[in-house]
Enzyme design. Sequence first.
Site, mmCIF file in Angstrom:
data_model
loop_
_atom_site.group_PDB
_atom_site.id
_atom_site.type_symbol
_atom_site.label_atom_id
_atom_site.label_comp_id
_atom_site.label_asym_id
_atom_site.label_seq_id
_atom_site.Cartn_x
_atom_site.Cartn_y
_atom_site.Cartn_z
ATOM 1 N N GLU A 1 0.974 -1.043 0.170
ATOM 2 C CA GLU A 1 -0.247 -0.027 0.025
ATOM 3 C C GLU A 1 0.957 1.442 0.027
ATOM 4 O O GLU A 1 0.717 1.997 0.806
ATOM 5 C CB GLU A 1 -0.894 0.076 1.455
ATOM 6 C CG GLU A 1 -1.960 -1.780 0.946
ATOM 7 C CD GLU A 1 -3.036 -1.360 1.800
ATOM 8 O OE1 GLU A 1 -3.093 -1.030 3.537
ATOM 9 O OE2 GLU A 1 -3.983 -1.763 2.103
ATOM 10 N N ASP B 1 -7.629 -8.374 3.925
ATOM 11 C CA ASP B 1 -7.201 -8.016 4.740
ATOM 12 C C ASP B 1 -8.991 -7.429 6.080
ATOM 13 O O ASP B 1 -9.220 -6.676 6.232
ATOM 14 C CB ASP B 1 -8.224 -6.870 4.392
ATOM 15 C CG ASP B 1 -7.255 -5.658 4.815
ATOM 16 O OD1 ASP B 1 -6.714 -5.347 5.881
ATOM 17 O OD2 ASP B 1 -6.621 -4.850 4.307
ATOM 18 N N GLU C 1 -12.743 -1.919 12.110
ATOM 19 C CA GLU C 1 -12.296 -1.057 10.786
ATOM 20 C C GLU C 1 -13.272 -1.258 10.250
ATOM 21 O O GLU C 1 -13.988 -0.934 9.750
ATOM 22 C CB GLU C 1 -11.235 -1.043 10.032
ATOM 23 C CG GLU C 1 -10.874 -0.441 8.646
ATOM 24 C CD GLU C 1 -10.255 -0.559 8.208
ATOM 25 O OE1 GLU C 1 -9.414 -1.454 9.309
ATOM 26 O OE2 GLU C 1 -9.823 -0.038 7.158
#
Length: 698
Positions: free
Chosen positions: A288, A362, A390
């Site tokens: 990322e 993820d 999240e």
Amino acid sequence: MQIGLWGRSALCTALMLLTALAPANADDGYRLWLRQTAPTSQASVEIKGGTPTLALAGAELRDILSAEDGTVLVGLSSDPAIAALGLPTQGLGDEGYLVRAMTNNGRKTIVVTANAPAGVLYGAFALARHKATGGDIASVNLRSVPGVKLRVLNHWDNLDGHVERGYAGQSLWDWWTLPDFKDPRYTDYARANASLGINGTVLNNVNAKADSLTAPYIAKAAALADVFRPWGIKVYLSARFSAPIEIGGLKSADPRDPAVAAWWKAKADEIYKAIPDFGGFLVKANSEGQPGPRDYGATHADGANMLAAAVKPHGGIVMWRAFVYAETDPEDRAKQAYTEFKPLDGQFADNVLVQVKNGAIDFQPREPFHPLFGAMPKTPLMLELQITKEYLGFATHLAYLAPLFEEVLDAPTGQRKGETVASVVAGAAEGHRLSGIAGVANIGRDRDWSGSTFNQANWYAFGRLAWDPTLSSEAIAREWTAQTFGNDTRVVAPVVAMMMGSREAVVNYTGPLGLAHLMGTGHHYGPAPWVSELARPEWNPVYYHRADKAGIGFDRTKTGSNAVSQYAPSVARIFSDPRKTPERDLLWFHHVPWTWKMASGDTLWNTLVTHYDRGVADVAQMGRQWEALKPFIDQERFAKQATYFDIQYREAKWWRDASLAYWMSVNGLSLPAGVAAPEHDLAWYKAQSFPYAPGQGK
Ligand code: BDP
């Protein structure tokens, strides 16, 4: 100050009024699960030895045990007074403890002992837990050794106080006033962690700034380390791989360049001068957009080993993340970490752990276990879990994560007989000296630390499972509830029932049957399964669900990406066959027609709809269960949670409605008879925008 007669009675009236107006027992949740009230007559606690940690253990015991409980003897197993008792302390290692009630010289005595001070502290907290959950003190007999060595929180905290994926306010660390001001809250944080056996904390975000490694910030980290040390907690830092360039003035960060290695060695020496027990580095590299050894054609092992060499003389370690995928790589994202890391097995230095997320994508509400577990027997693999929610509703949704953690820990890898992810992580299966579990923290400056009372349970469950990965999620829920809301079965039973079903409810209303990664772009708040135009293919939800008129799901079998081949043959056989794959993972591994017949005989489409509806119904049910608990819960925590259930219900329905509206736009099917239509049309859901949603990456 003199108060006249009149003044006094007015004051009394005012005070009475205030008391009447205040909620019966307001509670802002600050005390977490550590809510014992000091006994009126304290037990006599005798501490053998003078370390600060033993003193803390003694203080905890004074706060929980009363005079009737007897005399308490606290100290190391090597202390002559304790050694003389002949207790079975062998095998306790550095951190295990023994807590035992016995008669000593004719007196009722409780002995709290271990081979090292931290173990004694853990023993004191174990005794507190025992008492708060209704355990008998007169016959107490507790012995426990941690199953995993490094039990570490990962704070994704930035130096400006913003917490990436944090939903509980700003960072606890006030970098600006450190190192001078040591907020008492740092001590409370350390105590809460010590009560669970958490023994390490990475202070800064994996998306790290090199500034964390400059002298002023090392001094700040050292101040925190000083606070945490007596609680048995080591400090670690996330290291930015390109720091030698950014703050060291070098031209390169190539791990094979001796000047780069020398820079890191000097940096490590500098850190250890300030923090003699510094734990080591955590590194996110070549993922990322982060820099890493691949930028120079070197491997992840080259990068990790260079840092490992720098900290090795000081006893430090490196936690090198396997969360690696590249925009240039057309391979299924679920395969990339394995492809990159598996060939490196055996090449890492002996003070490196490779830190692997629980699943191959993820931190989704459900993922099959990561195929790297069991596939790198020569390398200690550290499990990385996400405690902050999240992808499971941020702070407001109740999603008790221990069942998710347990699901991955209990998964058989199929690589060796009886091997599970837990046994790989504990190091036992492969005979590693190092072992570790990391949890991405859900802690911030909110008064209740984690954004809601129930989020505290996820911090708690992480710590308890890191200590003992064989604990059941239900047992943990029971002990947490008893400590948090009181040990009354009228509370414990319904709260545990709510908690145990809560994660599955989130799976059902966000992505049932193996669907994943369908959330809004960037902030990851709410549904957006339609997103398809982002630059990188694997950023788009359509990449993951692959829905079209004919069917839905990601074919990861031989006919597709063949990600199943990364699992051991016995596991791969199951995941290759849509009839053998557990239905909860069906669309993770298979692309099947909407008309696919499920085990129940119903179609996939109807079953999908049923799951969404069940998820929403379960949230409504939790809300009702909570309402019924009103008489038993203090007003402040009750009211906040009641409102959070309203939010969760609204958002669960939103997820369900938006998802169904989108799937129908793709498959052209209608809803089964009697099923409620989405509240709005698809365009309405697509038009929602949340530029200020909390926790975004910067
Ligand atoms: C993703 C988060 C991102 C993190 C990344 C990571 O959205 O903020 O930086 O994980 O783990 O889930 O590095």
